[in-house]
Design a protein around this motif. Sequence first.
Motif, PDB file in Angstrom:
ATOM      1  N   ILE A   1       0.879  -1.185   0.000  1.00  0.00           N
ATOM      2  CA  ILE A   1       0.000   0.000   0.000  1.00  0.00           C
ATOM      3  C   ILE A   1       0.913   1.231   0.000  1.00  0.00           C
ATOM      4  O   ILE A   1       1.855   1.297   0.794  1.00  0.00           O
ATOM      5  CB  ILE A   1      -0.881   0.075   1.273  1.00  0.00           C
ATOM      6  CG1 ILE A   1      -1.601  -1.245   1.546  1.00  0.00           C
ATOM      7  CG2 ILE A   1      -1.841   1.247   1.213  1.00  0.00           C
ATOM      8  CD1 ILE A   1      -2.777  -1.538   0.695  1.00  0.00           C
TER       9      ILE A   1
ATOM     10  N   ALA B   1      -6.852  -0.329   4.313  1.00  0.00           N
ATOM     11  CA  ALA B   1      -6.675  -0.914   2.975  1.00  0.00           C
ATOM     12  C   ALA B   1      -5.973  -2.263   3.090  1.00  0.00           C
ATOM     13  O   ALA B   1      -6.335  -3.229   2.394  1.00  0.00           O
ATOM     14  CB  ALA B   1      -5.879   0.035   2.082  1.00  0.00           C
TER      15      ALA B   1
ATOM     16  N   ASP C   1      -6.675  -4.652  -0.140  1.00  0.00           N
ATOM     17  CA  ASP C   1      -6.748  -3.835  -1.364  1.00  0.00           C
ATOM     18  C   ASP C   1      -5.344  -3.352  -1.747  1.00  0.00           C
ATOM     19  O   ASP C   1      -5.026  -2.163  -1.666  1.00  0.00           O
ATOM     20  CB  ASP C   1      -7.691  -2.661  -1.089  1.00  0.00           C
ATOM     21  CG  ASP C   1      -8.213  -2.027  -2.369  1.00  0.00           C
ATOM     22  OD1 ASP C   1      -7.838  -2.507  -3.457  1.00  0.00           O
ATOM     23  OD2 ASP C   1      -8.976  -1.055  -2.266  1.00  0.00           O
TER      24      ASP C   1
ATOM     25  N   THR D   1      -2.463  -0.311  -4.206  1.00  0.00           N
ATOM     26  CA  THR D   1      -3.135   0.983  -4.234  1.00  0.00           C
ATOM     27  C   THR D   1      -2.355   2.017  -3.417  1.00  0.00           C
ATOM     28  O   THR D   1      -1.424   1.690  -2.685  1.00  0.00           O
ATOM     29  CB  THR D   1      -4.547   0.887  -3.625  1.00  0.00           C
ATOM     30  OG1 THR D   1      -4.410   0.447  -2.272  1.00  0.00           O
ATOM     31  CG2 THR D   1      -5.420  -0.087  -4.392  1.00  0.00           C
TER      32      THR D   1
ATOM     33  N   ARG E   1      -8.860   5.376  -2.335  1.00  0.00           N
ATOM     34  CA  ARG E   1      -7.712   4.586  -2.796  1.00  0.00           C
ATOM     35  C   ARG E   1      -7.615   4.677  -4.305  1.00  0.00           C
ATOM     36  O   ARG E   1      -8.626   4.606  -4.985  1.00  0.00           O
ATOM     37  CB  ARG E   1      -7.867   3.117  -2.397  1.00  0.00           C
ATOM     38  CG  ARG E   1      -7.875   2.900  -0.901  1.00  0.00           C
ATOM     39  CD  ARG E   1      -8.212   1.455  -0.569  1.00  0.00           C
ATOM     40  NE  ARG E   1      -8.715   1.381   0.803  1.00  0.00           N
ATOM     41  CZ  ARG E   1      -9.543   0.442   1.260  1.00  0.00           C
ATOM     42  NH1 ARG E   1      -9.964  -0.521   0.444  1.00  0.00           N
ATOM     43  NH2 ARG E   1      -9.939   0.454   2.508  1.00  0.00           N
ATOM     44  N   VAL E   2      -6.405   4.859  -4.811  1.00  0.00           N
ATOM     45  CA  VAL E   2      -6.198   4.901  -6.264  1.00  0.00           C
ATOM     46  C   VAL E   2      -5.109   3.875  -6.597  1.00  0.00           C
ATOM     47  O   VAL E   2      -4.274   3.573  -5.756  1.00  0.00           O
ATOM     48  CB  VAL E   2      -5.769   6.303  -6.734  1.00  0.00           C
ATOM     49  CG1 VAL E   2      -6.862   7.325  -6.462  1.00  0.00           C
ATOM     50  CG2 VAL E   2      -4.480   6.738  -6.051  1.00  0.00           C
ATOM     51  N   PRO E   3      -5.146   3.347  -7.821  1.00  0.00           N
ATOM     52  CA  PRO E   3      -4.080   2.409  -8.194  1.00  0.00           C
ATOM     53  C   PRO E   3      -2.721   3.113  -8.125  1.00  0.00           C
ATOM     54  O   PRO E   3      -2.596   4.269  -8.547  1.00  0.00           O
ATOM     55  CB  PRO E   3      -4.419   2.041  -9.648  1.00  0.00           C
ATOM     56  CG  PRO E   3      -5.866   2.369  -9.799  1.00  0.00           C
ATOM     57  CD  PRO E   3      -6.134   3.518  -8.896  1.00  0.00           C
ATOM     58  N   LEU E   4      -1.722   2.439  -7.570  1.00  0.00           N
ATOM     59  CA  LEU E   4      -0.381   3.027  -7.486  1.00  0.00           C
ATOM     60  C   LEU E   4       0.100   3.500  -8.857  1.00  0.00           C
ATOM     61  O   LEU E   4       0.770   4.537  -8.967  1.00  0.00           O
ATOM     62  CB  LEU E   4       0.609   1.977  -6.969  1.00  0.00           C
ATOM     63  CG  LEU E   4       0.988   2.033  -5.486  1.00  0.00           C
ATOM     64  CD1 LEU E   4       1.856   0.849  -5.128  1.00  0.00           C
ATOM     65  CD2 LEU E   4       1.704   3.342  -5.179  1.00  0.00           C
TER      66      LEU E   4
ATOM     67  N   GLU F   1      -1.419   4.896 -11.115  1.00  0.00           N
ATOM     68  CA  GLU F   1      -1.941   6.215 -11.508  1.00  0.00           C
ATOM     69  C   GLU F   1      -1.200   7.363 -10.822  1.00  0.00           C
ATOM     70  O   GLU F   1      -1.234   8.496 -11.277  1.00  0.00           O
ATOM     71  CB  GLU F   1      -3.420   6.326 -11.106  1.00  0.00           C
ATOM     72  CG  GLU F   1      -4.348   5.796 -12.158  1.00  0.00           C
ATOM     73  CD  GLU F   1      -5.805   6.012 -11.764  1.00  0.00           C
ATOM     74  OE1 GLU F   1      -6.076   6.935 -10.963  1.00  0.00           O
ATOM     75  OE2 GLU F   1      -6.642   5.252 -12.261  1.00  0.00           O
TER      76      GLU F   1
END
Lengths: 359, 359, 359, 359
Positions: D131, D308, D313, D316, D327-330, D332
């Motif tokens: 994370i 997370a 998850d 992210t 949470r956003v995808p790493l 991005e």
Amino acid sequence: MHKLAVLTGGGDCPGLNAVIRAIVKSSYQEGIEVIGIRDGFRGAVEEDYKLLKLSNVSGILPRGGTLLGTTNRDNPFAYPTLVEGQLQIVDRSEEVISQLQGIGVEALLAIGGDGSLSIALEFAKQGLPVIGIPKTIDNDLMATDVTFGFQTAVSTAQEALDRLHTTAESHHRVMILEVMGRYAGWIALYAGVAGGADVILIPEIPYQLSKVAAAMKKRANLGKKFSIIVIAEGATPLGGEMVVERNLLGRIDPIKLGGIGAKLGEDLEILTAMETRVTVLGHLQRGGSPNASDRVLATRYGVAAVEAALEGDFGTMVALQGQKIVRVPLAEAVNKLKKVNQDEPVLSAARKLGIMMGD
Amino acid sequence: MHKLAVLTGGGDCPGLNAVIRAIVKSSYQEGIEVIGIRDGFRGAVEEDYKLLKLSNVSGILPRGGTLLGTTNRDNPFAYPTLVEGQLQIVDRSEEVISQLQGIGVEALLAIGGDGSLSIALEFAKQGLPVIGIPKTIDNDLMATDVTFGFQTAVSTAQEALDRLHTTAESHHRVMILEVMGRYAGWIALYAGVAGGADVILIPEIPYQLSKVAAAMKKRANLGKKFSIIVIAEGATPLGGEMVVERNLLGRIDPIKLGGIGAKLGEDLEILTAMETRVTVLGHLQRGGSPNASDRVLATRYGVAAVEAALEGDFGTMVALQGQKIVRVPLAEAVNKLKKVNQDEPVLSAARKLGIMMGD
Amino acid sequence: MHKLAVLTGGGDCPGLNAVIRAIVKSSYQEGIEVIGIRDGFRGAVEEDYKLLKLSNVSGILPRGGTLLGTTNRDNPFAYPTLVEGQLQIVDRSEEVISQLQGIGVEALLAIGGDGSLSIALEFAKQGLPVIGIPKTIDNDLMATDVTFGFQTAVSTAQEALDRLHTTAESHHRVMILEVMGRYAGWIALYAGVAGGADVILIPEIPYQLSKVAAAMKKRANLGKKFSIIVIAEGATPLGGEMVVERNLLGRIDPIKLGGIGAKLGEDLEILTAMETRVTVLGHLQRGGSPNASDRVLATRYGVAAVEAALEGDFGTMVALQGQKIVRVPLAEAVNKLKKVNQDEPVLSAARKLGIMMGD
Amino acid sequence: MHKLAVLTGGGDCPGLNAVIRAIVKSSYQEGIEVIGIRDGFRGAVEEDYKLLKLSNVSGILPRGGTLLGTTNRDNPFAYPTLVEGQLQIVDRSEEVISQLQGIGVEALLAIGGDGSLSIALEFAKQGLPVIGIPKTIDNDLMATDVTFGFQTAVSTAQEALDRLHTTAESHHRVMILEVMGRYAGWIALYAGVAGGADVILIPEIPYQLSKVAAAMKKRANLGKKFSIIVIAEGATPLGGEMVVERNLLGRIDPIKLGGIGAKLGEDLEILTAMETRVTVLGHLQRGGSPNASDRVLATRYGVAAVEAALEGDFGTMVALQGQKIVRVPLAEAVNKLKKVNQDEPVLSAARKLGIMMGD
């Protein structure tokens, strides 16, 4: 000298950690080991010790409080002790001495105010090699020009006055700030001058309520529709008494602060019909990071106490006189308070500036 | 547009001068003259005006308070007026409108909280071109994510908590800080999280005294002999009422602050036998230099209000939503309070951190 | 006495406004009118005056800078003047005297450092009734224990050291802070002790680079992978010269600061292979709100200068000795610098603490 | 989940300790053990671990820096390693994964900027449950509205501007403050608005020197004889290049700061003949106690990262959008920079206020 011990007693004060750090660092230079005693004289009775290495004092210079803990209650000469299931008050001072000697402590450095230094003096009389280090934010210790913690407390009070100033001006109010100083008005006097107060009320000068109200009205007549008053917690109206709240046991109640500030606020609002607000600074004055002046002073005290121990000059207290650190007999330092005299230069300056001093 | 007027109403709040400065500076860029009205709506009734030039707002960005003065009492729709020697409550709103129109004012920018904006809304209904700018350190206004002044107040409270922390730790005490927030606990919640509080008590969650005491004891059992509690002035024990002191006239006494904090302190000391101390932050939260966030936000509000005036979008209030300044109808902003809901993310974070919230 | 004048000369210094305020307020109590002269001695030549009333000094106590403006260039005894279209250096001191007398000024209070007070002394010799008030953040004036502005500058530098400390520790770096002090190392010494520096380099003790590098490595061997160095701008390596950048005209370049700090950083990084970073505090030391100590000191100076004027004790400078304000002949104060001697107590304390002083 | 690990990578940033504390405290509530990895990914390769208990994070909330240490150099995918006596660059990422799995770590929480999060992303691709937590004082990360540390850096810069203001005004000077921001001008923009700058120069808007000089002169003609300029370190004159000093190895020299500020100062002094002074804020922006906003944000990030992890998850990054943590995808978040666009609302507000933006 191979080993010394240090303890902190009495109320919290910015710079305690700076003294401890200086003791440990300068002892390290001399090859001396330092034992920290937890929670003042309580830890001395109960052998609650902690070896203080360089790593223990790393990073503590900016921190308020004391890493050793403190208390303003326990006295080894009259220590509450369970004896055969009964709580009794017992003199355990000899235990303290033999315990410290047992672990090889050759000197005790006691950082404290009037109370802790009085105990330190008793120990000195019993033969324990003791050096005192003066601590009080109130600056009311007799044998030293300035105590560490005082300048930080003044800064805290001055910053509070800066904040209150804009509110007072915007709202055309009388703002009262109550600061510490039960018997001496040093914090109120210095903070009042530094913070632009219009009125400063201190324990040494009983205030005349009607004159304070008249000063407010005079300012209003000059177009100044707001005023700032600093009052020490121990200030009293002329002929009146110190306002203290007592709890059920008849002791001064440490929770209910703000007696005299609130009283003055109510009195003034009735007399002047001007909106009045009161703020009690309270414990905010004791905490927080010591300012640069206090850090330098506290550091110098710590270094000087180790020097005194090395030279075997026991029964003394380190003190600031002018720009120099000197040593004075512990007996001279305790049991007397340094008050604001009528010829105190900062008081004279305040009067010449037009600040109303209550009389 | 050639001329607009600005006033500040309600309690002092860091950033008021920053809004005024932004209004004057952005109006200058557009060739608009700005009239300052002194002491909120009182000045509007009594034609107490002051032309605000660039030089008047030079250097005021860092200053707390409001150069225009403020009051939280006067309402032109119900204004105490001497009529034939008798003090009567008179609707003088039409006077205000005609006076402003008489000097060519095309828009009134009113900076205020719930009270002042309600009056502004009444004027809008009567046809005066009004733009509202939200002001409250309590952050409890409905239509905007954040109000200016709030973040400075939180900083002030957090700095106080930092100070109290070292004292609490050194003395093994429970330290209680009472902060503003009569109906909403925003300052207590944010300052508590930022200042490392162990317990946060807010008006939205009535606290269970026995559970608070149990939390103190649990910490002590874990070896944490001190605790920090933040309590909003409007917090109440479960089943209890808000602690307010009333003066002789039956009005809430603005001088005697600190009701609930002192009450909690006494209750806890009895229940836990732990030394407890109380500090009431009071007016220190209102004054002082706005922090950077509040200066930026206040500046943006001022610029946005002039824009709204230029576009003729009256009867609205500027508001922050996400990262943007928007306009909302004044009617939406007033008469409702934004409280801390159970699903507020900062509240959830506080709980997950192990902060005791009173329930 | 009915009228006096005041000017501020030389570099900006926290507390200038506090002195001016004290002069105006205490003069008001005595019924004396105060004329402010703008931009130091330039305004005296060019009759750039401003009447200072109570309202002019309201609210200026917390503000840095000087409301009168200042300059460190103009000297009435050698003043650049257009004579028949040619720029010539002309002695215009008599003009200054007759102009001041023409408007009824009975005393000139000159607030300044070495340069401005030297000019003041020349005027005194010519018969102008002058009182000097010492001002320098460098604390290097001979006749006074402390100058106002110094303690604020030390605080600013100490706060910078606090900030650098955590970065140094987190990154295992050597952090260098360059502070003011071209000829005397007072700021570096006090800030270094207050900010927990490991090395302090001052002009009075040329530093041995190899020993400084060895100290860094010794700390690393003890497990301390970071170090904090404070260096005065006028420090020099043993056998080396002060690092100054000169501009095209051969004058010391006031823009390119940071000569010696950057040089030391490069040298150390090569010698120790430890990551090194340099910060030059520069003008941040001159600005900002004076701290409480400086406000009290500056206020006392202002009051004392008016007293001296009232008593006709001209040709003197007010000075702090111990806890008292005294008067010393202006001639004693100028043209000599107070340096950090080897027996300076704070220097000794620094050494006993284990701080490396470059030698 | 029984055990997770945390590391801090990249440059120092106020709030790192607050994140670590929140991770440890919220993990404790969930019965999860936390392993701290020292000095970013270096410690992950070299198994330099430390168990983080509640006591380890006690008192660290106000402290700058990171108790875990950090570095912005080491990458396990290309790690300098001695192989048969030769220094080689070796991919040691699998070692890191097996070592963490070996001690039972079920999730890695990586606190870092673009560089560290890119490495974290590579680990995620290799199957390590990761994370990310965004950290940069520059606020230039794409997927989040605000990064922690930014608001403290802005405050630091604004306080510096407040200090420079009074000096500028007293001396009638142009004061230039160079702040961080190599590619994005967020700190310069926000601090400039908050600190009352007259000119703000950012990397996104190449500045026209002649127009900047003209703005200074225009102010002087209006009677404003001083100006304040904030310039980001990555700002460039139109058609010019970023000023970087390179050392002997051709790398950007981290010691010689202040390129563009000094250049602008020299250029302006020549063009305007106004006295100009330059201050480079440098590392002072990275250190020190996080302000209240950053403490709340950092705490929320820490809590959200543990959530997370609990929900599995991975891959992210936690991010702030509006008032919520999402949470956003790493993937991005890294390799893109968030710059100041022409339609940025604070930029528009600055222009409407009359602030000169270089173009």
